[in-house]
Design an enzyme around this catalytic site. Structure first.
Site, PDB file in Angstrom:
ATOM      1  N   TYR A  99     -35.303 100.593  35.336  1.00  0.00           N
ATOM      2  CA  TYR A  99     -35.776 101.608  36.103  1.00  0.00           C
ATOM      3  C   TYR A  99     -36.080 102.740  35.978  1.00  0.00           C
ATOM      4  O   TYR A  99     -36.670 103.006  37.242  1.00  0.00           O
ATOM      5  CB  TYR A  99     -33.611 101.572  36.639  1.00  0.00           C
ATOM      6  CG  TYR A  99     -33.486 100.365  37.247  1.00  0.00           C
ATOM      7  CD1 TYR A  99     -32.861 100.630  38.467  1.00  0.00           C
ATOM      8  CD2 TYR A  99     -32.057  99.900  36.643  1.00  0.00           C
ATOM      9  CE1 TYR A  99     -32.235  99.741  38.941  1.00  0.00           C
ATOM     10  CE2 TYR A  99     -31.637  98.462  37.275  1.00  0.00           C
ATOM     11  CZ  TYR A  99     -31.717  98.694  38.532  1.00  0.00           C
ATOM     12  OH  TYR A  99     -31.196  97.495  38.760  1.00  0.00           O
ATOM     13  N   GLU A 141     -24.440  95.703  37.489  1.00  0.00           N
ATOM     14  CA  GLU A 141     -25.261  94.954  37.118  1.00  0.00           C
ATOM     15  C   GLU A 141     -24.390  94.701  35.810  1.00  0.00           C
ATOM     16  O   GLU A 141     -23.896  93.329  34.561  1.00  0.00           O
ATOM     17  CB  GLU A 141     -26.703  94.853  36.948  1.00  0.00           C
ATOM     18  CG  GLU A 141     -27.590  94.854  37.695  1.00  0.00           C
ATOM     19  CD  GLU A 141     -28.760  95.406  38.466  1.00  0.00           C
ATOM     20  OE1 GLU A 141     -29.035  96.345  36.844  1.00  0.00           O
ATOM     21  OE2 GLU A 141     -28.921  95.791  39.599  1.00  0.00           O
ATOM     22  N   GLN A 208     -35.588  81.492  41.820  1.00  0.00           N
ATOM     23  CA  GLN A 208     -34.293  80.894  42.206  1.00  0.00           C
ATOM     24  C   GLN A 208     -33.960  79.444  42.915  1.00  0.00           C
ATOM     25  O   GLN A 208     -34.926  79.519  44.643  1.00  0.00           O
ATOM     26  CB  GLN A 208     -33.772  82.242  43.220  1.00  0.00           C
ATOM     27  CG  GLN A 208     -33.857  83.653  42.255  1.00  0.00           C
ATOM     28  CD  GLN A 208     -34.875  84.336  41.934  1.00  0.00           C
ATOM     29  OE1 GLN A 208     -35.276  84.472  42.807  1.00  0.00           O
ATOM     30  NE2 GLN A 208     -34.970  85.032  41.024  1.00  0.00           N
ATOM     31  N   TYR A 209     -32.958  78.993  42.656  1.00  0.00           N
ATOM     32  CA  TYR A 209     -33.072  78.000  43.173  1.00  0.00           C
ATOM     33  C   TYR A 209     -31.468  77.459  43.436  1.00  0.00           C
ATOM     34  O   TYR A 209     -30.907  77.921  42.147  1.00  0.00           O
ATOM     35  CB  TYR A 209     -33.530  76.215  42.407  1.00  0.00           C
ATOM     36  CG  TYR A 209     -35.233  76.369  43.020  1.00  0.00           C
ATOM     37  CD1 TYR A 209     -35.987  76.104  43.603  1.00  0.00           C
ATOM     38  CD2 TYR A 209     -35.662  77.000  41.514  1.00  0.00           C
ATOM     39  CE1 TYR A 209     -36.636  76.147  43.449  1.00  0.00           C
ATOM     40  CE2 TYR A 209     -37.123  77.275  41.895  1.00  0.00           C
ATOM     41  CZ  TYR A 209     -37.688  76.481  42.544  1.00  0.00           C
ATOM     42  OH  TYR A 209     -38.723  76.525  42.676  1.00  0.00           O
ATOM     43  N   THR A 274     -29.546  73.559  50.762  1.00  0.00           N
ATOM     44  CA  THR A 274     -29.150  73.710  49.337  1.00  0.00           C
ATOM     45  C   THR A 274     -27.795  74.304  48.875  1.00  0.00           C
ATOM     46  O   THR A 274     -27.144  74.285  48.394  1.00  0.00           O
ATOM     47  CB  THR A 274     -30.060  74.028  48.394  1.00  0.00           C
ATOM     48  OG1 THR A 274     -30.544  75.435  48.895  1.00  0.00           O
ATOM     49  CG2 THR A 274     -30.746  72.649  48.272  1.00  0.00           C
ATOM     50  N   VAL A 386     -30.410  84.129  51.131  1.00  0.00           N
ATOM     51  CA  VAL A 386     -32.343  84.463  51.344  1.00  0.00           C
ATOM     52  C   VAL A 386     -33.086  84.251  50.323  1.00  0.00           C
ATOM     53  O   VAL A 386     -32.457  85.326  49.169  1.00  0.00           O
ATOM     54  CB  VAL A 386     -32.781  85.257  51.616  1.00  0.00           C
ATOM     55  CG1 VAL A 386     -32.789  86.452  51.942  1.00  0.00           C
ATOM     56  CG2 VAL A 386     -34.459  85.388  52.313  1.00  0.00           C
ATOM     57  N   GLY A 388     -36.390  85.236  48.423  1.00  0.00           N
ATOM     58  CA  GLY A 388     -38.027  85.521  48.394  1.00  0.00           C
ATOM     59  C   GLY A 388     -37.146  86.659  49.055  1.00  0.00           C
ATOM     60  O   GLY A 388     -36.237  87.436  48.892  1.00  0.00           O
TER      61      GLY A 388
END
Length: 396
Positions: A99, A141, A208-209, A274, A386, A388
Protein backbone atom coordinates in the site's frame (compact mmCIF):
# COMPACT_ATOMS: atom_id res chain seq x y z
CA UNK A 1 -13.06 5.45 11.56
CA UNK A 2 -14.28 8.37 9.43
CA UNK A 3 -12.84 11.45 7.77
CA UNK A 4 -12.40 14.60 9.83
CA UNK A 5 -15.03 17.33 9.24
CA UNK A 6 -12.47 19.61 7.55
CA UNK A 7 -11.32 16.86 5.22
CA UNK A 8 -14.92 15.93 4.40
CA UNK A 9 -15.61 19.47 3.20
CA UNK A 10 -12.46 19.56 1.05
CA UNK A 11 -13.29 16.17 -0.49
CA UNK A 12 -16.85 17.29 -1.19
CA UNK A 13 -15.56 20.42 -2.93
CA UNK A 14 -12.81 18.71 -4.96
CA UNK A 15 -14.48 15.39 -5.75
CA UNK A 16 -15.96 16.58 -9.08
CA UNK A 17 -12.54 17.71 -10.36
CA UNK A 18 -10.67 14.68 -9.08
CA UNK A 19 -13.40 12.33 -10.26
CA UNK A 20 -13.30 13.83 -13.74
CA UNK A 21 -9.52 13.35 -13.91
CA UNK A 22 -9.20 10.04 -12.08
CA UNK A 23 -8.82 7.92 -15.22
CA UNK A 24 -6.06 10.21 -16.48
CA UNK A 25 -4.47 10.03 -13.03
CA UNK A 26 -4.61 6.25 -13.17
CA UNK A 27 -3.06 6.17 -16.65
CA UNK A 28 -0.11 8.15 -15.29
CA UNK A 29 0.08 6.24 -12.01
CA UNK A 30 0.50 2.72 -13.39
CA UNK A 31 3.51 3.47 -15.67
CA UNK A 32 5.20 5.31 -12.81
CA UNK A 33 4.68 2.41 -10.42
CA UNK A 34 5.68 -0.26 -12.93
CA UNK A 35 8.82 1.64 -13.89
CA UNK A 36 9.89 1.66 -10.23
CA UNK A 37 8.59 -1.85 -9.48
CA UNK A 38 8.55 -3.91 -12.71
CA UNK A 39 7.97 -7.07 -10.68
CA UNK A 40 4.42 -5.89 -9.93
CA UNK A 41 3.49 -5.74 -13.62
CA UNK A 42 5.35 -8.95 -14.37
CA UNK A 43 4.14 -11.09 -11.48
CA UNK A 44 0.98 -9.55 -9.99
CA UNK A 45 -1.15 -7.37 -12.28
CA UNK A 46 -3.20 -8.69 -15.19
CA UNK A 47 -1.27 -7.60 -18.29
CA UNK A 48 -4.30 -8.02 -20.54
CA UNK A 49 -6.41 -5.64 -18.46
CA UNK A 50 -3.54 -3.17 -18.34
CA UNK A 51 -3.13 -3.14 -22.12
CA UNK A 52 -6.88 -2.62 -22.63
CA UNK A 53 -7.16 0.11 -20.00
CA UNK A 54 -9.62 -1.92 -17.93
CA UNK A 55 -7.55 -1.81 -14.74
CA UNK A 56 -7.43 1.98 -14.90
CA UNK A 57 -11.23 2.12 -15.15
CA UNK A 58 -11.54 -0.14 -12.11
CA UNK A 59 -9.18 1.98 -10.04
CA UNK A 60 -11.09 5.09 -11.08
CA UNK A 61 -14.36 3.50 -10.02
CA UNK A 62 -13.18 2.22 -6.65
CA UNK A 63 -11.35 5.36 -5.52
CA UNK A 64 -14.06 7.74 -6.67
CA UNK A 65 -16.79 5.54 -5.19
CA UNK A 66 -14.98 5.29 -1.84
CA UNK A 67 -14.39 9.04 -1.64
CA UNK A 68 -18.00 9.79 -2.59
CA UNK A 69 -19.26 7.45 0.10
CA UNK A 70 -17.23 9.27 2.72
CA UNK A 71 -19.06 12.53 2.03
CA UNK A 72 -22.46 10.84 1.61
CA UNK A 73 -22.14 7.83 3.91
CA UNK A 74 -23.62 4.52 2.90
CA UNK A 75 -22.06 2.00 5.25
CA UNK A 76 -23.52 -1.04 3.52
CA UNK A 77 -22.19 0.01 0.13
CA UNK A 78 -18.76 0.89 1.56
CA UNK A 79 -18.55 -2.52 3.22
CA UNK A 80 -19.50 -4.24 -0.05
CA UNK A 81 -16.78 -2.47 -2.04
CA UNK A 82 -14.11 -3.01 0.62
CA UNK A 83 -14.98 -6.67 1.19
CA UNK A 84 -14.72 -7.46 -2.51
CA UNK A 85 -11.34 -5.76 -2.81
CA UNK A 86 -10.01 -7.34 0.39
CA UNK A 87 -10.89 -10.86 -0.75
CA UNK A 88 -9.26 -10.21 -4.13
CA UNK A 89 -6.13 -8.91 -2.42
CA UNK A 90 -5.92 -11.94 -0.14
CA UNK A 91 -6.24 -14.26 -3.14
CA UNK A 92 -3.22 -12.45 -4.62
CA UNK A 93 -1.16 -12.47 -1.42
CA UNK A 94 -1.13 -8.67 -1.05
CA UNK A 95 0.74 -7.42 2.04
CA UNK A 96 0.55 -4.06 3.90
CA UNK A 97 3.89 -2.77 2.57
CA UNK A 98 2.49 -2.72 -0.96
CA UNK A 99 0.00 0.00 0.00
CA UNK A 100 2.96 2.34 0.59
CA UNK A 101 4.18 1.70 -2.95
CA UNK A 102 0.76 2.49 -4.40
CA UNK A 103 0.49 5.64 -2.26
CA UNK A 104 3.84 7.02 -3.42
CA UNK A 105 3.16 6.68 -7.12
CA UNK A 106 -0.57 7.47 -7.01
CA UNK A 107 0.01 10.82 -5.33
CA UNK A 108 2.85 11.64 -7.70
CA UNK A 109 0.37 11.06 -10.53
CA UNK A 110 -2.29 13.24 -8.88
CA UNK A 111 0.16 16.13 -8.59
CA UNK A 112 1.34 15.68 -12.18
CA UNK A 113 -2.20 15.67 -13.62
CA UNK A 114 -3.88 18.32 -11.45
CA UNK A 115 -0.87 20.60 -10.95
CA UNK A 116 -1.46 23.76 -8.94
CA UNK A 117 -4.98 22.66 -8.00
CA UNK A 118 -3.35 20.27 -5.53
CA UNK A 119 -2.73 22.67 -2.67
CA UNK A 120 -1.26 21.45 0.60
CA UNK A 121 -4.77 21.24 2.08
CA UNK A 122 -6.16 19.31 -0.90
CA UNK A 123 -3.19 16.91 -0.86
CA UNK A 124 -3.62 16.30 2.86
CA UNK A 125 -7.35 15.64 2.46
CA UNK A 126 -6.92 13.09 -0.33
CA UNK A 127 -4.03 11.54 1.60
CA UNK A 128 -6.45 11.03 4.49
CA UNK A 129 -8.96 9.40 2.12
CA UNK A 130 -6.31 7.07 0.73
CA UNK A 131 -5.08 5.90 4.12
CA UNK A 132 -8.60 5.50 5.44
CA UNK A 133 -9.30 3.20 2.50
CA UNK A 134 -5.91 1.46 2.73
CA UNK A 135 -6.05 0.88 6.49
CA UNK A 136 -9.63 -0.40 6.21
CA UNK A 137 -8.46 -2.93 3.64
CA UNK A 138 -5.35 -3.86 5.61
CA UNK A 139 -7.47 -4.64 8.70
CA UNK A 140 -9.95 -6.68 6.66
CA UNK A 141 -7.16 -8.58 4.94
CA UNK A 142 -5.42 -9.31 8.24
CA UNK A 143 -8.70 -10.79 9.47
CA UNK A 144 -9.07 -12.96 6.36
CA UNK A 145 -5.49 -14.22 6.63
CA UNK A 146 -5.98 -15.03 10.32
CA UNK A 147 -9.29 -16.78 9.65
CA UNK A 148 -7.56 -19.01 7.10
CA UNK A 149 -4.65 -19.66 9.46
CA UNK A 150 -2.19 -18.01 7.06
CA UNK A 151 0.57 -15.47 7.50
CA UNK A 152 -0.10 -12.33 5.41
CA UNK A 153 0.85 -13.05 1.81
CA UNK A 154 1.48 -16.76 2.42
CA UNK A 155 -1.44 -18.02 0.32
CA UNK A 156 0.22 -20.22 -2.30
CA UNK A 157 0.32 -24.02 -2.48
CA UNK A 158 1.24 -26.54 -5.16
CA UNK A 159 -1.50 -28.86 -6.44
CA UNK A 160 -1.54 -31.65 -9.00
CA UNK A 161 -3.96 -31.90 -11.90
CA UNK A 162 -5.68 -35.20 -11.16
CA UNK A 163 -8.09 -35.06 -14.10
CA UNK A 164 -8.87 -32.84 -17.07
CA UNK A 165 -12.47 -32.90 -18.32
CA UNK A 166 -13.80 -31.18 -21.45
CA UNK A 167 -17.00 -29.25 -20.59
CA UNK A 168 -17.63 -27.75 -24.05
CA UNK A 169 -15.64 -27.10 -27.20
CA UNK A 170 -13.81 -24.20 -25.53
CA UNK A 171 -14.06 -24.97 -21.81
CA UNK A 172 -12.14 -27.49 -19.74
CA UNK A 173 -12.34 -28.45 -16.05
CA UNK A 174 -9.31 -29.28 -13.94
CA UNK A 175 -9.70 -31.48 -10.85
CA UNK A 176 -6.90 -30.44 -8.49
CA UNK A 177 -5.49 -32.59 -5.69
CA UNK A 178 -2.83 -32.26 -3.03
CA UNK A 179 0.44 -33.90 -4.23
CA UNK A 180 0.60 -36.03 -1.06
CA UNK A 181 -3.05 -37.09 -1.27
CA UNK A 182 -4.16 -35.15 1.80
CA UNK A 183 -7.51 -33.31 1.59
CA UNK A 184 -7.41 -29.74 0.37
CA UNK A 185 -9.04 -27.15 2.66
CA UNK A 186 -12.80 -26.73 2.61
CA UNK A 187 -14.24 -23.57 1.11
CA UNK A 188 -17.56 -21.76 1.01
CA UNK A 189 -19.93 -22.26 -1.93
CA UNK A 190 -19.27 -19.47 -4.43
CA UNK A 191 -15.60 -18.86 -3.57
CA UNK A 192 -12.65 -18.92 -5.97
CA UNK A 193 -8.92 -19.56 -6.06
CA UNK A 194 -6.14 -17.72 -7.85
CA UNK A 195 -3.96 -19.68 -10.27
CA UNK A 196 -0.37 -18.56 -10.82
CA UNK A 197 1.43 -19.70 -13.97
CA UNK A 198 4.95 -18.96 -15.26
CA UNK A 199 4.70 -17.61 -18.81
CA UNK A 200 7.14 -18.03 -21.69
CA UNK A 201 8.72 -14.61 -21.10
CA UNK A 202 9.45 -15.34 -17.44
CA UNK A 203 6.50 -13.43 -16.01
CA UNK A 204 4.18 -15.08 -13.50
CA UNK A 205 0.59 -14.17 -14.29
CA UNK A 206 -2.35 -14.68 -11.91
CA UNK A 207 -6.05 -15.17 -12.60
CA UNK A 208 -9.05 -16.16 -10.45
CA UNK A 209 -11.33 -19.15 -11.14
CA UNK A 210 -14.44 -20.22 -9.24
CA UNK A 211 -14.48 -23.53 -7.38
CA UNK A 212 -17.23 -25.55 -9.01
CA UNK A 213 -17.22 -28.81 -7.08
CA UNK A 214 -18.77 -29.70 -3.74
CA UNK A 215 -17.18 -27.48 -1.04
CA UNK A 216 -16.51 -30.43 1.27
CA UNK A 217 -14.77 -32.57 -1.37
CA UNK A 218 -11.14 -33.50 -0.75
CA UNK A 219 -10.12 -31.98 -4.08
CA UNK A 220 -10.81 -28.70 -5.86
CA UNK A 221 -12.28 -28.20 -9.33
CA UNK A 222 -12.07 -25.16 -11.59
CA UNK A 223 -13.25 -24.56 -15.15
CA UNK A 224 -11.33 -22.50 -17.70
CA UNK A 225 -12.70 -21.07 -20.94
CA UNK A 226 -10.34 -20.40 -23.83
CA UNK A 227 -11.05 -16.91 -25.20
CA UNK A 228 -9.50 -14.68 -27.83
CA UNK A 229 -6.69 -12.70 -26.22
CA UNK A 230 -6.94 -14.59 -22.94
CA UNK A 231 -3.29 -15.03 -22.01
CA UNK A 232 -3.80 -17.23 -18.96
CA UNK A 233 -6.98 -19.06 -19.97
CA UNK A 234 -5.50 -20.04 -23.34
CA UNK A 235 -2.27 -21.19 -21.69
CA UNK A 236 -4.15 -23.39 -19.23
CA UNK A 237 -6.48 -24.76 -21.92
CA UNK A 238 -3.65 -25.65 -24.29
CA UNK A 239 -0.82 -26.68 -22.00
CA UNK A 240 -2.02 -28.10 -18.66
CA UNK A 241 -2.85 -31.81 -18.40
CA UNK A 242 -3.09 -34.70 -15.95
CA UNK A 243 -0.06 -35.00 -13.71
CA UNK A 244 1.03 -31.37 -14.10
CA UNK A 245 1.62 -29.25 -11.02
CA UNK A 246 0.38 -25.67 -10.70
CA UNK A 247 0.48 -23.01 -7.99
CA UNK A 248 -2.85 -21.90 -6.53
CA UNK A 249 -4.00 -19.69 -3.67
CA UNK A 250 -6.13 -20.39 -0.64
CA UNK A 251 -9.86 -19.99 -1.40
CA UNK A 252 -11.25 -16.45 -1.20
CA UNK A 253 -14.27 -14.47 -2.34
CA UNK A 254 -17.28 -12.83 -0.72
CA UNK A 255 -19.95 -14.02 -3.16
CA UNK A 256 -20.88 -16.72 -0.68
CA UNK A 257 -24.21 -18.49 -0.61
CA UNK A 258 -26.16 -17.47 2.48
CA UNK A 259 -27.67 -20.27 4.53
CA UNK A 260 -31.30 -20.01 5.56
CA UNK A 261 -34.74 -20.34 4.03
CA UNK A 262 -34.78 -17.33 1.68
CA UNK A 263 -35.71 -18.18 -1.92
CA UNK A 264 -32.77 -18.07 -4.33
CA UNK A 265 -32.33 -16.73 -7.85
CA UNK A 266 -29.04 -17.79 -9.48
CA UNK A 267 -28.38 -15.90 -12.71
CA UNK A 268 -25.39 -16.49 -14.98
CA UNK A 269 -24.13 -16.07 -18.52
CA UNK A 270 -21.35 -17.93 -20.29
CA UNK A 271 -18.54 -19.12 -18.04
CA UNK A 272 -20.20 -17.11 -15.25
CA UNK A 273 -22.04 -20.35 -14.53
CA UNK A 274 -19.08 -21.60 -12.50
CA UNK A 275 -19.84 -20.05 -9.07
CA UNK A 276 -23.47 -21.09 -9.56
CA UNK A 277 -22.39 -24.69 -10.19
CA UNK A 278 -20.42 -24.56 -6.93
CA UNK A 279 -23.47 -23.24 -5.06
CA UNK A 280 -25.78 -25.82 -6.66
CA UNK A 281 -23.41 -28.64 -5.74
CA UNK A 282 -23.64 -27.51 -2.13
CA UNK A 283 -27.43 -27.11 -2.27
CA UNK A 284 -27.87 -30.55 -3.83
CA UNK A 285 -25.51 -32.25 -1.38
CA UNK A 286 -27.42 -30.76 1.56
CA UNK A 287 -30.84 -31.54 0.01
CA UNK A 288 -31.87 -27.89 0.33
CA UNK A 289 -35.67 -27.61 0.06
CA UNK A 290 -36.05 -23.86 -0.50
CA UNK A 291 -37.41 -22.40 -3.76
CA UNK A 292 -34.57 -21.96 -6.25
CA UNK A 293 -34.74 -20.42 -9.72
CA UNK A 294 -31.74 -20.95 -11.99
CA UNK A 295 -31.32 -18.69 -15.02
CA UNK A 296 -28.53 -19.16 -17.56
CA UNK A 297 -27.79 -17.38 -20.84
CA UNK A 298 -25.30 -18.54 -23.47
CA UNK A 299 -24.49 -18.28 -27.14
CA UNK A 300 -25.70 -21.79 -27.95
CA UNK A 301 -26.31 -25.16 -26.25
CA UNK A 302 -23.01 -26.40 -27.69
CA UNK A 303 -21.10 -23.57 -26.00
CA UNK A 304 -22.87 -23.96 -22.67
CA UNK A 305 -20.20 -25.30 -20.29
CA UNK A 306 -21.49 -27.58 -17.51
CA UNK A 307 -24.82 -27.87 -19.34
CA UNK A 308 -25.46 -31.52 -18.40
CA UNK A 309 -24.24 -31.00 -14.83
CA UNK A 310 -26.49 -27.97 -14.40
CA UNK A 311 -29.51 -29.98 -15.51
CA UNK A 312 -28.63 -32.86 -13.18
CA UNK A 313 -28.11 -30.58 -10.18
CA UNK A 314 -31.42 -28.77 -10.70
CA UNK A 315 -33.19 -32.14 -10.97
CA UNK A 316 -31.71 -33.18 -7.60
CA UNK A 317 -33.27 -30.17 -5.86
CA UNK A 318 -36.92 -30.62 -4.88
CA UNK A 319 -38.04 -27.02 -5.40
CA UNK A 320 -35.71 -25.83 -8.17
CA UNK A 321 -36.60 -24.67 -11.69
CA UNK A 322 -34.27 -23.82 -14.56
CA UNK A 323 -34.70 -21.24 -17.34
CA UNK A 324 -32.24 -21.02 -20.23
CA UNK A 325 -31.76 -18.55 -23.07
CA UNK A 326 -29.56 -19.15 -26.12
CA UNK A 327 -28.76 -16.59 -28.79
CA UNK A 328 -28.55 -19.46 -31.28
CA UNK A 329 -31.09 -22.05 -30.20
CA UNK A 330 -30.43 -24.33 -33.16
CA UNK A 331 -32.82 -27.27 -33.32
CA UNK A 332 -33.56 -27.17 -29.58
CA UNK A 333 -37.05 -25.79 -30.00
CA UNK A 334 -40.05 -26.92 -27.99
CA UNK A 335 -37.97 -27.70 -24.89
CA UNK A 336 -39.53 -26.48 -21.66
CA UNK A 337 -38.00 -23.28 -20.29
CA UNK A 338 -35.45 -23.08 -23.13
CA UNK A 339 -35.79 -19.79 -24.98
CA UNK A 340 -34.25 -18.07 -27.98
CA UNK A 341 -32.50 -14.72 -27.65
CA UNK A 342 -31.11 -12.85 -24.68
CA UNK A 343 -32.16 -13.55 -21.10
CA UNK A 344 -35.29 -11.67 -20.05
CA UNK A 345 -36.20 -11.65 -16.37
CA UNK A 346 -39.02 -9.13 -16.68
CA UNK A 347 -41.74 -11.79 -16.46
CA UNK A 348 -39.93 -14.35 -14.29
CA UNK A 349 -41.74 -15.11 -11.03
CA UNK A 350 -39.62 -13.83 -8.13
CA UNK A 351 -40.86 -14.40 -4.59
CA UNK A 352 -40.60 -11.77 -1.88
CA UNK A 353 -37.35 -12.01 0.05
CA UNK A 354 -35.44 -13.68 -2.79
CA UNK A 355 -31.65 -13.45 -2.62
CA UNK A 356 -30.12 -12.99 -6.08
CA UNK A 357 -26.64 -14.12 -7.17
CA UNK A 358 -25.19 -12.94 -10.49
CA UNK A 359 -22.10 -13.83 -12.49
CA UNK A 360 -21.27 -13.16 -16.12
CA UNK A 361 -20.02 -10.37 -18.38
CA UNK A 362 -20.41 -6.95 -16.78
CA UNK A 363 -22.92 -5.60 -19.36
CA UNK A 364 -25.08 -8.67 -18.76
CA UNK A 365 -25.01 -8.25 -14.99
CA UNK A 366 -25.74 -4.54 -15.12
CA UNK A 367 -28.70 -5.20 -17.44
CA UNK A 368 -30.06 -7.90 -15.13
CA UNK A 369 -29.57 -5.64 -12.12
CA UNK A 370 -31.50 -2.84 -13.83
CA UNK A 371 -34.39 -5.22 -14.53
CA UNK A 372 -34.41 -6.47 -10.95
CA UNK A 373 -34.31 -2.98 -9.47
CA UNK A 374 -37.20 -1.99 -11.74
CA UNK A 375 -39.09 -4.92 -10.27
CA UNK A 376 -38.38 -3.51 -6.78
CA UNK A 377 -35.87 -6.18 -5.77
CA UNK A 378 -33.77 -4.44 -3.08
CA UNK A 379 -30.22 -3.64 -4.16
CA UNK A 380 -28.96 -5.26 -0.94
CA UNK A 381 -30.47 -8.57 -2.10
CA UNK A 382 -28.49 -8.58 -5.36
CA UNK A 383 -25.03 -10.15 -5.00
CA UNK A 384 -22.52 -10.54 -7.79
CA UNK A 385 -19.12 -11.87 -8.81
CA UNK A 386 -16.86 -10.45 -11.49
CA UNK A 387 -13.41 -11.65 -12.48
CA UNK A 388 -11.27 -8.79 -13.71
CA UNK A 389 -11.65 -5.06 -13.08
CA UNK A 390 -14.86 -4.26 -11.23
CA UNK A 391 -16.83 -1.40 -12.79
CA UNK A 392 -19.93 -2.36 -10.76
CA UNK A 393 -18.53 -0.33 -7.84
CA UNK A 394 -19.43 2.91 -9.58
CA UNK A 395 -22.93 1.78 -10.53
CA UNK A 396 -25.88 3.12 -8.57
Amino acid sequence: MTLSPATTEIIRATLPAVGAAIEEIASVFYPKMFAAHPELERDLFNRGNQSQGEQQKALAGSIAAFAALQVGPDAGRTDMIMSRIAHKHVSLGITPDQYKIVHEHLFAAIVEVLGEAVTAEVAAAWDEVYWLMANTLIRMEEGLYAEAGLAPGDVWRTVTVARRVLQSADTVSFILASPDGSPLPDYLPGQYISVQIPMADGARQIRQYSLVGAPTASDWQISVKSVVGGEMSNHLYRNVFEGDEISVSHPAGDLVLEEGAAPLLLVSAGIGCTPMIGMLNHLADTADARAISVVHADRSPAQHAHRAELTELVQRLPAAAMHRWYEDLGANTGVDNVNSGRADLSALEIADGTQVYLCGPMPFMLSVRETLLAREIPAASIHYEVFGPDSWAGAR
